[in-house]
Design a protein around this motif. Sequence first.
Motif, PDB file in Angstrom:
ATOM      1  N   GLU A  91      40.907  20.914  42.184  1.00 27.06           N
ATOM      2  CA  GLU A  91      41.950  21.302  41.243  1.00 27.06           C
ATOM      3  C   GLU A  91      42.973  20.181  41.049  1.00 27.06           C
ATOM      4  O   GLU A  91      43.500  19.994  39.941  1.00 27.06           O
ATOM      5  N   LEU A  94      41.424  17.661  38.622  1.00 26.23           N
ATOM      6  CA  LEU A  94      41.389  18.224  37.266  1.00 26.23           C
ATOM      7  C   LEU A  94      42.776  18.223  36.629  1.00 26.23           C
ATOM      8  O   LEU A  94      42.936  17.906  35.443  1.00 26.23           O
ATOM      9  N   ALA A  95      43.797  18.555  37.433  1.00 18.56           N
ATOM     10  CA  ALA A  95      45.167  18.565  36.912  1.00 18.56           C
ATOM     11  C   ALA A  95      45.624  17.152  36.549  1.00 18.56           C
ATOM     12  O   ALA A  95      46.283  16.931  35.521  1.00 18.56           O
ATOM     13  N   LEU A  97      43.664  14.692  35.614  1.00 18.18           N
ATOM     14  CA  LEU A  97      42.937  14.303  34.400  1.00 18.18           C
ATOM     15  C   LEU A  97      43.581  14.902  33.148  1.00 18.18           C
ATOM     16  O   LEU A  97      43.639  14.252  32.096  1.00 18.18           O
ATOM     17  N   GLU A  98      44.082  16.117  33.272  1.00 17.79           N
ATOM     18  CA  GLU A  98      44.766  16.741  32.135  1.00 17.79           C
ATOM     19  C   GLU A  98      46.010  15.947  31.747  1.00 17.79           C
ATOM     20  O   GLU A  98      46.278  15.729  30.558  1.00 17.79           O
ATOM     21  N   LYS A  99      46.760  15.489  32.745  1.00 17.18           N
ATOM     22  CA  LYS A  99      47.961  14.701  32.467  1.00 17.18           C
ATOM     23  C   LYS A  99      47.593  13.343  31.866  1.00 17.18           C
ATOM     24  O   LYS A  99      48.247  12.851  30.936  1.00 17.18           O
ATOM     25  N   ALA A 101      44.961  12.600  30.110  1.00 19.47           N
ATOM     26  CA  ALA A 101      44.413  12.756  28.764  1.00 19.47           C
ATOM     27  C   ALA A 101      45.502  12.794  27.701  1.00 19.47           C
ATOM     28  O   ALA A 101      45.272  12.404  26.546  1.00 19.47           O
ATOM     29  N   ILE A 102      46.712  13.257  28.078  1.00 26.48           N
ATOM     30  CA  ILE A 102      47.805  13.357  27.092  1.00 26.48           C
ATOM     31  C   ILE A 102      48.889  12.306  27.353  1.00 26.48           C
ATOM     32  O   ILE A 102      50.011  12.436  26.884  1.00 26.48           O
ATOM     33  N   ASP A 104      50.676  11.586  29.951  1.00 27.91           N
ATOM     34  CA  ASP A 104      51.874  12.092  30.632  1.00 27.91           C
ATOM     35  C   ASP A 104      52.045  11.343  31.950  1.00 27.91           C
ATOM     36  O   ASP A 104      51.635  11.810  33.015  1.00 27.91           O
ATOM     37  N   TRP A 145      37.091   9.442  26.797  1.00 27.31           N
ATOM     38  CA  TRP A 145      38.438   8.895  26.863  1.00 27.31           C
ATOM     39  C   TRP A 145      38.456   7.560  26.150  1.00 27.31           C
ATOM     40  O   TRP A 145      37.480   6.791  26.222  1.00 27.31           O
ATOM     41  N   GLN A 149      43.937   5.837  27.169  1.00 33.07           N
ATOM     42  CA  GLN A 149      43.997   6.887  28.201  1.00 33.07           C
ATOM     43  C   GLN A 149      43.598   6.322  29.559  1.00 33.07           C
ATOM     44  O   GLN A 149      44.256   6.584  30.585  1.00 33.07           O
ATOM     45  N   THR A 153      46.499   5.804  32.615  1.00 34.60           N
ATOM     46  CA  THR A 153      46.273   6.575  33.845  1.00 34.60           C
ATOM     47  C   THR A 153      46.016   5.654  35.027  1.00 34.60           C
ATOM     48  O   THR A 153      46.566   5.850  36.123  1.00 34.60           O
TER      49      THR A 153
END
Length: 298
Positions: A91, A94-95, A97-99, A101-102, A104, A145, A149, A153
């Motif tokens: 988790e 995954l969290a 990767l979500e950040k 991708a945008i 953040d 990606w 991105q 990251t």
Amino acid sequence: MKTNQEHRLLVKEVSELTGLSPQVIRKWEQRYGLICPKRHRNGYRLYTCEDVGTLMKVCRLRDQGHSMKEALHLFHSHQAPNPIPKMPLSEDVLALLEKGAIYDEAGLLLLLKQALHRYGLEKFLSATVQPLMREIGDLWASGKWDESQETITSLAIRDFLVQIRRNFDLAEGSPLMLGCCLPHETHEIPLHIILLQAMMHGWQTIAAGPSPKLSSIEYLVQRLQPQKILLSATTATPFQHNLHLFEQLEDIAERNESTAFFIGGSGVFNHKIYFKPNRIQIAYSMADVFEESRDEID
């Protein structure tokens, strides 16, 4: 004549690397279909680094006493290994990767801090950072990606690891380990992971940064006098740019006998068949380096 087209090699260069005569190389190509070189517009055969690896693998089998028929059978039977199953992502990964991708960056840093505090450094590196970097690489390679991105990251992760290293407390007089990417190697994160693992074993560390010149590596060794130096190649790019890189590193190691030289990374393992180690030791894991350290103490 030389050519750098897709790192293609002429038969004379392949002969120098493998120890096979040009006549034998052409014979193995025509009779056994081991390799299939392309042709330059002037008719010269152009070989790849993979062709050289194929020839050297068969040479090794022949040197072990196998007939040509047996060597070819053994070579082809080992070309299709079973794929390693991909582990499900946690988790935390995954969290992150979500950040990423945008874009953040603040969210990435917060999640990295939380994972570090939750797991401790050793598990944070092995269970969060390493699978995260593999997944980022897969996403970029597959086109899911884009470069921005991946870059944003990766830079956030690198800066976070560098900050951990800067704030890591070590006993006064701790032995020194120098970490260097190889020339044309720009992937720094694996090197920072390795150096953090070394720090957990009591080593003071210095990182030389991405893609240093060979002269810069030797200057740092002579100036800093580290007990050990770790040379990192995450990709095969350094060896594709310079076919004699390992021999040149061996020369540097010979001139600096007080420092133990280690080399590792995926690019090294994929090209190790070319190497003839003398002073430099190939490290498949940090355990290889630390085992050697214990032997020195004993």
